[in-house]
Write a protein that holds these residues in place. Structure first.
Motif, PDB file in Angstrom:
ATOM      1  N   PHE A   1       0.846  -1.192   0.000  1.00  0.00           N
ATOM      2  CA  PHE A   1       0.000   0.000   0.000  1.00  0.00           C
ATOM      3  C   PHE A   1       0.879   1.238   0.000  1.00  0.00           C
ATOM      4  O   PHE A   1       1.945   1.264   0.632  1.00  0.00           O
ATOM      5  CB  PHE A   1      -0.927  -0.001   1.208  1.00  0.00           C
ATOM      6  N   ALA A   2       0.404   2.278  -0.679  1.00  0.00           N
ATOM      7  CA  ALA A   2       1.171   3.522  -0.760  1.00  0.00           C
ATOM      8  C   ALA A   2       1.156   4.272   0.563  1.00  0.00           C
ATOM      9  O   ALA A   2       2.086   5.025   0.869  1.00  0.00           O
ATOM     10  CB  ALA A   2       0.600   4.410  -1.863  1.00  0.00           C
ATOM     11  N   ALA A   3       0.114   4.087   1.357  1.00  0.00           N
ATOM     12  CA  ALA A   3       0.008   4.771   2.647  1.00  0.00           C
ATOM     13  C   ALA A   3      -0.874   3.944   3.565  1.00  0.00           C
ATOM     14  O   ALA A   3      -1.658   3.094   3.111  1.00  0.00           O
ATOM     15  CB  ALA A   3      -0.574   6.177   2.471  1.00  0.00           C
ATOM     16  N   VAL A   4      -0.715   4.194   4.854  1.00  0.00           N
ATOM     17  CA  VAL A   4      -1.519   3.521   5.871  1.00  0.00           C
ATOM     18  C   VAL A   4      -2.107   4.572   6.804  1.00  0.00           C
ATOM     19  O   VAL A   4      -1.400   5.470   7.268  1.00  0.00           O
ATOM     20  CB  VAL A   4      -0.680   2.513   6.691  1.00  0.00           C
ATOM     21  N   VAL A   5      -3.398   4.449   7.084  1.00  0.00           N
ATOM     22  CA  VAL A   5      -4.057   5.282   8.085  1.00  0.00           C
ATOM     23  C   VAL A   5      -4.402   4.374   9.261  1.00  0.00           C
ATOM     24  O   VAL A   5      -5.195   3.430   9.104  1.00  0.00           O
ATOM     25  CB  VAL A   5      -5.331   5.942   7.528  1.00  0.00           C
ATOM     26  N   LEU A   6      -3.815   4.640  10.411  1.00  0.00           N
ATOM     27  CA  LEU A   6      -4.130   3.889  11.625  1.00  0.00           C
ATOM     28  C   LEU A   6      -5.335   4.540  12.290  1.00  0.00           C
ATOM     29  O   LEU A   6      -5.222   5.610  12.886  1.00  0.00           O
ATOM     30  CB  LEU A   6      -2.942   3.874  12.576  1.00  0.00           C
ATOM     31  N   ALA A   7      -6.489   3.888  12.165  1.00  0.00           N
ATOM     32  CA  ALA A   7      -7.736   4.429  12.718  1.00  0.00           C
ATOM     33  C   ALA A   7      -8.261   3.486  13.795  1.00  0.00           C
ATOM     34  O   ALA A   7      -9.437   3.121  13.805  1.00  0.00           O
ATOM     35  CB  ALA A   7      -8.765   4.626  11.610  1.00  0.00           C
ATOM     36  N   VAL A   8      -7.367   3.106  14.691  1.00  0.00           N
ATOM     37  CA  VAL A   8      -7.714   2.220  15.800  1.00  0.00           C
ATOM     38  C   VAL A   8      -7.531   2.981  17.106  1.00  0.00           C
ATOM     39  O   VAL A   8      -7.138   4.149  17.112  1.00  0.00           O
ATOM     40  CB  VAL A   8      -6.842   0.944  15.776  1.00  0.00           C
ATOM     41  N   SER A   9      -7.797   2.331  18.225  1.00  0.00           N
ATOM     42  CA  SER A   9      -7.654   2.991  19.521  1.00  0.00           C
ATOM     43  C   SER A   9      -6.194   3.357  19.766  1.00  0.00           C
ATOM     44  O   SER A   9      -5.283   2.748  19.192  1.00  0.00           O
ATOM     45  CB  SER A   9      -8.139   2.064  20.636  1.00  0.00           C
ATOM     46  N   PRO A  10      -5.938   4.358  20.608  1.00  0.00           N
ATOM     47  CA  PRO A  10      -4.551   4.734  20.887  1.00  0.00           C
ATOM     48  C   PRO A  10      -3.712   3.573  21.410  1.00  0.00           C
ATOM     49  O   PRO A  10      -2.519   3.474  21.087  1.00  0.00           O
ATOM     50  CB  PRO A  10      -4.683   5.838  21.946  1.00  0.00           C
ATOM     51  N   GLN A  11      -4.329   2.680  22.190  1.00  0.00           N
ATOM     52  CA  GLN A  11      -3.584   1.529  22.700  1.00  0.00           C
ATOM     53  C   GLN A  11      -3.128   0.625  21.556  1.00  0.00           C
ATOM     54  O   GLN A  11      -1.999   0.126  21.560  1.00  0.00           O
ATOM     55  CB  GLN A  11      -4.443   0.731  23.682  1.00  0.00           C
ATOM     56  N   ARG A  12      -4.019   0.409  20.592  1.00  0.00           N
ATOM     57  CA  ARG A  12      -3.670  -0.423  19.434  1.00  0.00           C
ATOM     58  C   ARG A  12      -2.657   0.285  18.549  1.00  0.00           C
ATOM     59  O   ARG A  12      -1.786  -0.363  17.954  1.00  0.00           O
ATOM     60  CB  ARG A  12      -4.934  -0.745  18.638  1.00  0.00           C
ATOM     61  N   VAL A  13      -2.755   1.600  18.437  1.00  0.00           N
ATOM     62  CA  VAL A  13      -1.753   2.336  17.659  1.00  0.00           C
ATOM     63  C   VAL A  13      -0.364   2.077  18.214  1.00  0.00           C
ATOM     64  O   VAL A  13       0.584   1.786  17.469  1.00  0.00           O
ATOM     65  CB  VAL A  13      -2.059   3.846  17.657  1.00  0.00           C
ATOM     66  N   ALA A  14      -0.221   2.170  19.537  1.00  0.00           N
ATOM     67  CA  ALA A  14       1.086   1.959  20.165  1.00  0.00           C
ATOM     68  C   ALA A  14       1.626   0.569  19.847  1.00  0.00           C
ATOM     69  O   ALA A  14       2.834   0.395  19.643  1.00  0.00           O
ATOM     70  CB  ALA A  14       0.971   2.152  21.675  1.00  0.00           C
ATOM     71  N   ASP A  15       0.750  -0.422  19.783  1.00  0.00           N
ATOM     72  CA  ASP A  15       1.191  -1.786  19.487  1.00  0.00           C
ATOM     73  C   ASP A  15       1.592  -1.963  18.027  1.00  0.00           C
ATOM     74  O   ASP A  15       2.438  -2.810  17.709  1.00  0.00           O
ATOM     75  CB  ASP A  15       0.074  -2.784  19.816  1.00  0.00           C
ATOM     76  N   LEU A  16       0.986  -1.187  17.132  1.00  0.00           N
ATOM     77  CA  LEU A  16       1.227  -1.363  15.703  1.00  0.00           C
ATOM     78  C   LEU A  16       2.393  -0.537  15.170  1.00  0.00           C
ATOM     79  O   LEU A  16       2.912  -0.835  14.090  1.00  0.00           O
ATOM     80  CB  LEU A  16      -0.041  -0.994  14.920  1.00  0.00           C
ATOM     81  N   LEU A  17       2.808   0.484  15.889  1.00  0.00           N
ATOM     82  CA  LEU A  17       3.850   1.366  15.366  1.00  0.00           C
ATOM     83  C   LEU A  17       5.147   0.612  15.112  1.00  0.00           C
ATOM     84  O   LEU A  17       5.580  -0.194  15.944  1.00  0.00           O
ATOM     85  CB  LEU A  17       4.118   2.507  16.346  1.00  0.00           C
ATOM     86  N   PRO A  18       5.797   0.853  13.964  1.00  0.00           N
ATOM     87  CA  PRO A  18       7.105   0.247  13.712  1.00  0.00           C
ATOM     88  C   PRO A  18       8.129   0.691  14.758  1.00  0.00           C
ATOM     89  O   PRO A  18       8.050   1.798  15.297  1.00  0.00           O
ATOM     90  CB  PRO A  18       7.473   0.781  12.324  1.00  0.00           C
ATOM     91  N   GLU A  19       9.091  -0.177  15.040  1.00  0.00           N
ATOM     92  CA  GLU A  19      10.129   0.135  16.023  1.00  0.00           C
ATOM     93  C   GLU A  19      11.178   1.048  15.388  1.00  0.00           C
ATOM     94  O   GLU A  19      12.057   0.603  14.669  1.00  0.00           O
ATOM     95  CB  GLU A  19      10.783  -1.151  16.533  1.00  0.00           C
ATOM     96  N   THR A  20      11.047   2.340  15.649  1.00  0.00           N
ATOM     97  CA  THR A  20      12.009   3.314  15.160  1.00  0.00           C
ATOM     98  C   THR A  20      12.040   4.499  16.102  1.00  0.00           C
ATOM     99  O   THR A  20      10.994   4.904  16.637  1.00  0.00           O
ATOM    100  CB  THR A  20      11.660   3.788  13.727  1.00  0.00           C
TER     101      THR A  20
END
Length: 444
Positions: free
Chosen positions: A260-279
Motif C-alpha cells: 500500500f502507498a500509505a496507511v491510516v491507523l484508525a484504531v484505539s490509541p492503545q492499538r496504535v502503540a502496538d502497531l507502530l514500527p520500532e524506530t
C-alpha cells in the motif's frame, strides 16, 4: 509535517472500521483513491457499533449527535443516509430530574443567538440569580472568542465565574459529563468552550439533539462500506492487523504480499502503540500515546413491560448513579426498553452487572414511579470508552514522522486549535477527513 502526494491508482490501507476510519475511507474514495479497510471485529463502528444481545439489536453505548456535527452529517448524506429516517431531531433541550426538583431548558423558535438567550432565561428549576450568573459567564466567554488565557479544570472555571452549587448540579454537571466524559474536577475548560461555541452559542439548529433511530453501525459505517464497495474499494471485517512495516515496494500488513502507498491507523490509541514500527523517529508519538488516560462508560439496558415509557425520549437524572435515560421505545420502536448511561469513573465502575442493574432500577423507581422490576437487563461496560479530556493534554496530530503513515481517531488534534474536540463521533470523523487530506497532500 511530512506530506505524501501520490498517484490516484495506488491503494491506501485503513486499519480500523470505526467512524474515523470510515470517514477517511469515504473522503479518499470520493477523491478517486482506492482504499482497503481492515476491521478486526465482525461489525463496523468501533466503540460506536451495533451489538446483538439475547436476540436484541442494541448498541455498545448510547451516543447522541448535535446539529453542529456538520462533518458527520455531511458524510452520512454523502453515503446515502436519510437523516429524517435515521435520526430523531429535538430542539436544544436539557431536562434533569434531581433530588431538589426538576430542571428544564428548551430553546425557543427564535433566530440565533436569541434562541440560546431565550433558553437560558426561560430555564425552569433555577432562580433568576442563577440565570443571570449563567448568562454572564456564557456571554463573557463569547466576548473572549471562547478562548481562555490558560486552560484549567472546568470546576475551577465555574467557581471563578460565580456559578452556584445548584447551577453546577443542574446545568453544568450533566452537560460536561455528556460532552467530555470527564469529571468537572479534571475536565478541560477550553475544550468545553469549543463545544459550547459550536452548540449552545452556534446557529439556530446547531444545538439540536439528534438521537439515532438505528444502531450505530447502520447510522454511518455500514452505509459507508456499501458506498465504498460500489466504487471499487474494499472493506474487510474480521481482519485483525497485527503488524505493519515498510519496504521499497510500500507498506506491508502482517508480512503479506499486498503493498500500500500509505496507511491510516484508525484504531484505539492503545492499538496504535502496538502497531507502530520500532524506530526512534516515533518516540515522541509513543510518549504522547503513553500519556493518555481513559474514562469508562457503562450502559445499562433494562426491559420493562411494553406500556412503560418516559414522558420524553431522553431525560437526565442527577444526584445518584444514573445520568441519562433513553426510552428506546420512542426512539427505536422497542417498547419498554430503557438505556441508562453512566459516564466517567465512579464507585459503580467496579460493581458486577447484577448489582449495578438493580441499583439503577431502584433509582428509576424513585424518579419515575415504575411499579414492576425489569424483565431483562444487561450491562455493557466500555472500560476505555474515551480518553480523559484534561487541561493542556498533549494529543498527537494526524501526521507521523514516517512518510505515508497517518493517524485518525478522536484522540488526535488537527492543525486548527479552534477545532479541538473531545472524544465524540464528530471529533472522530473530522480526524478521519484530516488524515485523508494529509495522505493525498492537501491542507485541511
Amino acid at each position: 509535517m511530512v506530506r505524501l502526494s501520490m498517484p490516484a491508482e495506488q491503494r491506501i490501507a485503513i486499519i480500523g472500521g470505526g467512524y474515523a476510519g470510515m470517514a477517511a475511507a469515504v473522503t479518499l474514495a470520493a477523491g478517486g483513491r482506492r482504499v482497503c479497510v481492515f476491521e478486526g471485529a465482525k461489525m463496523l463502528g468501533g466503540r460506536a457499533r451495533g451489538v446483538e444481545l439475547d436476540g436484541r439489536r442494541l448498541d455498545n453505548g448510547q451516543h447522541i449527535l448535535i446539529g453542529a456535527y456538520r462533518t458527520l452529517l455531511g458524510l452520512m448524506q454523502q453515503v446515502g443516509v436519510d437523516e429524517a429516517q435515521a435520526l430523531l431531531r429535538l430542539p436544544l433541550t436539557l431536562q434533569q430530574r434531581t433530588p431538589h426538583g426538576d430542571f428544564r431548558m428548551v430553546a425557543p423558535e427564535w433566530p440565533a443567538p436569541l434562541h440560546s438567550l431565550g433558553a437560558l432565561l426561560g430555564a425552569q428549576g433555577i432562580g433568576w440569580g442563577d440565570k443571570f450568573s449563567l448568562m454572564k459567564l456564557v456571554l463573557g466567554a463569547q466576548l473572549a472568542g471562547f478562548r481562555l488565557g490558560r486552560d484549567m479544570p472546568v470546576l475551577d472555571w465555574l467557581q471563578q465565574g460565580g456559578q452556584s452549587p445548584q447551577l453546577i448540579e443542574r446545568f453544568w454537571q450533566p452537560l460536561v459529563v455528556a460532552a467530555l466524559n470527564t469529571p468537572l474536577e479534571t475536565a478541560s475548560a477550553q475544550i468545553l468552550l469549543n463545544v459550547l461555541r459550536d452548540s449552545l452559542m452556534g446557529g439556530r439548529h446547531d444545538g439540536d439533539l439528534l438521537i439515532p433511530r438505528v444502531d450505530f453501525t447502520e447510522l454511518f459505517p455500514q452505509p459507508a462500506a456499501d458506498w465504498l464497495a460500489d466504487r471499487g474499494s474494499e472493506v474487510r471485517t474480521s481482519s485483525l492487523v497485527r503488524s505493519i512495516a515498510r519496504d521499497e515496494a510500500g507498506w506491508q500488513l502482517d508480512a503479506g504480499d499486498e503493498r500500500f502507498a500509505a496507511v491510516v491507523l484508525a484504531v484505539s490509541p492503545q492499538r496504535v502503540a502496538d502497531l507502530l514500527p520500532e524506530t526512534a523517529a516515533l518516540d515522541t508519538l509513543r510518549g504522547q500515546l503513553a500519556a493518555l488516560h481513559y474514562q469508562p462508560i457503562q450502559t445499562v439496558y433494562l426491559q420493562y413491560e411494553p406500556d412503560v415509557r418516559l414522558e420524553t425520549p431522553m431525560i437526565g437524572v442527577a444526584g445518584g448513579l444514573c445520568q441519562w435515560v433513553f426510552d428506546r421505545g420512542q426512539i427505536h420502536g422497542s417498547p419498554g426498553l430503557f438505556a441508562v448511561v453512566l459516564s466517567a469513573r465512579g464507585d459503580y465502575s467496579d460493581w458486577d452487572a447484577v448489582k449495578l442493574a438493580q441499583r439503577v432500577h431502584e433509582e428509576l423507581v424513585q424518579h419515575f414511579g415504575l411499579r414492576k422490576p425489569p424483565q431483562w437487563s444487561r450491562v455493557i461496560h466500555e472500560k476505555r470508552a474515551t480518553f480523559a479530556c484534561t487541561p493542556d493534554l498533549p494529543r498527537p496530530g494526524n501526521a507521523t514522522a514516517l512518510p505515508g503513515l497517518w493517524l485518525a481517531g478522536d484522540y488526535t488534534v488537527g492543525e486548527q486549535p479552534d477545532s479541538v474536540y473531545p472524544a465524540t463521533l464528530e471529533g472522530a470523523v473530522r480526524s478521519g477527513c484530516a488524515a485523508a487530506a494529509g495522505v493525498v497532500g492537501l491542507a485541511i
